[in-house]
Design a protein around this motif. Structure first.
Motif, short mmCIF file in Angstrom:
data_model
loop_
_atom_site.label_atom_id
_atom_site.label_comp_id
_atom_site.label_asym_id
_atom_site.label_seq_id
_atom_site.Cartn_x
_atom_site.Cartn_y
_atom_site.Cartn_z
N TRP A 61 34.82 7.21 -69.69
CA TRP A 61 35.15 7.87 -71.05
C TRP A 61 34.11 8.67 -71.58
CZ3 TRP A 61 39.74 8.20 -72.90
CH2 TRP A 61 40.77 7.04 -72.74
N ILE A 62 33.01 7.83 -71.47
CA ILE A 62 31.70 8.86 -72.34
C ILE A 62 31.40 10.23 -71.28
CG2 ILE A 62 29.93 7.47 -70.97
CD1 ILE A 62 30.06 8.93 -74.53
N GLY A 63 31.72 9.90 -69.98
CA GLY A 63 31.57 11.11 -69.10
C GLY A 63 32.17 12.31 -69.54
N SER A 64 33.75 11.76 -69.57
CA SER A 64 34.78 12.96 -69.90
C SER A 64 34.41 13.68 -71.13
CB SER A 64 35.97 12.37 -69.67
OG SER A 64 36.12 11.27 -70.83
N GLY A 66 31.50 14.06 -72.65
CA GLY A 66 30.48 14.98 -72.42
C GLY A 66 31.00 15.99 -71.73
N ASN A 67 31.72 15.97 -70.60
CA ASN A 67 32.46 17.14 -70.12
C ASN A 67 33.09 18.12 -70.86
OD1 ASN A 67 31.51 16.58 -67.51
ND2 ASN A 67 33.43 15.55 -67.15
N SER A 68 33.87 17.47 -71.76
CA SER A 68 34.67 18.25 -72.69
C SER A 68 33.86 19.19 -73.60
CB SER A 68 35.71 17.21 -73.82
OG SER A 68 36.78 17.13 -73.05
N ILE A 69 32.78 18.25 -74.37
CA ILE A 69 31.92 19.09 -75.26
C ILE A 69 31.13 20.30 -74.61
CG2 ILE A 69 29.87 18.95 -76.86
CD1 ILE A 69 30.92 16.09 -77.38
#
Lengths: 261, 372
Positions: A61-64, A66-69
């Motif tokens: 979750w937190i990785g995705s 970060g990717n989105s931002i």
């Protein structure tokens, strides 16, 4: 007087109902994110922060997020530069076939998004861009540029071009005049375009589903995957976060503009 | 006079706009430190000429040079010319001080020197202490002062004004005119000023260039244009005029003009011309009862009497239906009333034979009042 008051009451009531209908589905997710159960229920029977904990501790979750931002920021920069240059060229100079080019620049707005997704997927497979950061940025930029072109063109059309003559008579070459006069004049349009570009990329789902790999997912892709697999309330938490980030950005821009006006 | 002004030379300059000639055969030589006005109606080519000098347009043919160096191919920002625009063109996102400092930033002048020179420039236009205002907080006259300070602060040797006072009311216009004259005297820079207002041109300039239909029709000092206008157009545009058209005939050992007003003796030769237009200024039209020795006898009816302080403007209509204007010094003509029958006349030496270059465009008379 009486009749007009009556109409006003009725109109206000209609406006409120429409407003609630528009916003309610979005607002439902906020309490759902605070539930203490393992399933999505509304209204929640008990409250907890465990799904927020899950969101921020689970690397998927937190990785995705970060990717989105990261992707959205890169897209914003790229789309603002390209969109602004395109708008200046289309509005300002006598580009041949500028009408056709304008339509082309705005095409991503009207082409069915799933078709864009298929097309992008087919080509990016060949070019080995599927599942890459660069691939996401390029695909999202295509979708974001039209918004920048629209907002920047609008502010360029209201600009006083005599100011550029004044600037050049005072010794500013074309690039300096653009930086010192045009850009400050169209700053509002550029900011609005940047906001739209960021949000377009940040919540883009369809094309992202085609481009995602197990290594690189954006938040909407992760959410979609989560719904199809286990439907746990983390998705409500993620939705709440998207909501907060996008409306937060929008409100910040609006408030800033109000202060300047 | 210190050497602060450029010599500006336009040689055979012309411009076609979309294949149509907009400006033809402009030749102009402006002396260093001169104040020259380009005067003409809208569409006459005066603003086009100014834009060519500024570099906003490129001439189709001809050459423009400043101090002997051709600038025809230089872009505007490399010409180092000051320019003041009709709509001020101040940058709305900058305050007054930053507007005035704009050209200094482009010239990489240090911050300390910038501040000093901005203060001096604002002082020169009477706006000390306005540095932190925004342009939209100022009146039109104040905005144009800021624009003038901005156009002068980098000490250009040539400054162009594109109808800068056109949007201001009369009183403000006059005060800015005298301020411009003072600045011109103090700085000694060459100034080129476009206007369609003949009074403004007369009030400001050393020399006036009259434009009509994309050409220069006459260049001269105020007095030259008034006393010896080359064409009916110039006569009607500079000062008040009576223009009379007719056939040239032999009369005794001289020439005369057969006109609707009767036979008008000409003071000069008109050999070889079938038709001609003559000018008689209203101040040279006299009542026969008050002057002896007038060359013409003309019956007319008074149509209008306007008392204008030092003089009276009497408009008469002849039996042929032509209007004649008479400007009488105070004391003469004041007692006339509309409907009175009068005998008018003028001395032959005050009849001016004009070139016929533009008779079609010329109206019989204009209503503006000349500066004496």
């Amino acid at each position: 007087m009486n009749a007009s008051r009556k109409t006003r009451v009725v109109l206000s009531a209609i406006a409120i109902i429409v407003g609630v209908l528009l916003v309610a589905p979005t607002l439902v997710v906020i309490p759902m994110g605070f539930t203490d159960k393992r399933s999505l229920t509304f209204p929640p029977s008990g409250w907890s922060l465990r799904w927020y904990e899950e969101f921020f501790s689970n690397p998927e979750w937190i990785g995705s997020l970060g990717n989105s931002i990261a992707i959205a920021i890169a897209v914003t920069v790229l789309a603002v530069v390209l969109g602004t240059l395109a708008a200046v060229a289309l509005v300002r100079s006598r580009v041949p076939a500028s009408g056709a080019i304008n339509l082309l620049a705005l095409a991503p707005l009207v082409v069915p998004i799933v078709v864009v997704g298929v097309g992008v997927y087919a080509m990016f497979l060949q070019w080995r861009l599927v599942g890459t950061f660069f691939g996401f940025v390029v695909a999202h930029t295509v979708l974001a540029v039209p918004y920048v072109v629209i907002t920047v063109s609008a502010s360029l059309r209201t600009m006083d071009w005599g100011l550029l003559r004044a600037a050049s008579s005072l010794g500013a070459g074309p690039w300096r005049a653009f930086r010192r006069v045009t850009l400050p004049q169209i700053a509002g349009g550029v900011a609005a375009g940047a906001l739209f570009a960021f949000i377009t990329s940040f919540d883009e789902t369809v094309v992202s589903l085609f481009l995602a790999s197990s290594e690189l997912r954006t938040l909407p892709v992760q959410m979609y995957g989560s719904v199809t697999r286990d439907t746990d309330p983390t998705i409500a938490t993620a939705s709440s976060l998207i909501l907060v980030i996008t409306t937060g950005l929008l409100l910040a821009t609006l408030l800033r503009r109000k202060k300047h006006a | 006079m210190p050497d602060n002004g450029s010599r500006l030379v336009l040689k055979d300059v012309g411009m076609d706009y979309r294949g149509v000639p907009a400006l033809r055969d402009v030749n102009l030589d402006v002396e260093p430190g001169e104040f020259v006005t380009l005067l003409g109606p809208s569409g006459s080519g005066k603003t086009t000429t100014l834009n060519l000098i500024a570099g906003f347009f490129e001439p189709t043919y001809g050459d423009i040079s400043i101090d002997g160096v051709s600038v025809t191919k230089l872009p505007p920002h490399r010409r180092n010319i000051g320019m003041v625009f009709q709509n001020y063109s101040l940058f709305p996102h900058l305050d007054v001080a930053d507007n005035v400092a704009f050209p200094l930033v482009e010239r990489r002048v240090s911050r300390a020197e910038r501040e000093e020179r901005v203060a001096a420039a604002l002082d020169m236009v009477g706006l000390s202490g306005y540095g932190h205002r925004r342009p939209n907080e100022l009146s039109g006259g104040q905005q144009q002062r800021v624009a003038i300070a901005r156009a002068l602060i980098y000490q250009p040797r040539l400054v162009l004004f594109d109808e800068p006072l056109g949007a201001l009311d009369r009183k403000l216009r006059e005060s800015l005119q005298s301020e411009l004259r003072r600045i011109h005297r103090e700085l000694g820079v060459t100034m080129l000023f476009v206007t369609h207002d003949q009074e403004e041109a007369l009030a400001l300039s050393d020399r006036i260039v009259v434009f009509d239909q994309g050409r220069i029709v006459q260049v001269g000092t105020t007095a030259e244009l008034y006393r010896r206008p080359a064409t009916p157009f110039v006569a009607s545009f500079v000062g008040d005029s009576n223009l009379i058209r007719g056939h040239v005939v032999r009369s005794g050992d001289g020439f005369a003009l057969d006109s609707p007003l009767g036979r008008i003796p000409l003071p000069v030769t008109a050999d070889g011309r079938a038709e001609a237009t003559v000018l008689v200024r209203p101040e040279h039209v006299k009542l026969r009862s008050e002057r002896a020795g007038l060359a013409l006898e003309l019956q007319a009816e008074v149509e209008d009497v306007a008392f204008l302080g030092p003089f009276t403007l009497v408009t008469c209509r002849t039996e042929a239906g032509e209007r004649i204007k008479m400007r009488s010094p105070a004391g003469e003509g004041e007692t006339l009333l509309p409907g009175d029958r009068v005998d008018l006349g003028w001395e032959s030496r005050h009849v001016l034979l004009l070139d016929d270059a533009d008779t079609v465009a010329a109206p019989l008379s204009t209503t503006a009042i000349p500066k004496p």
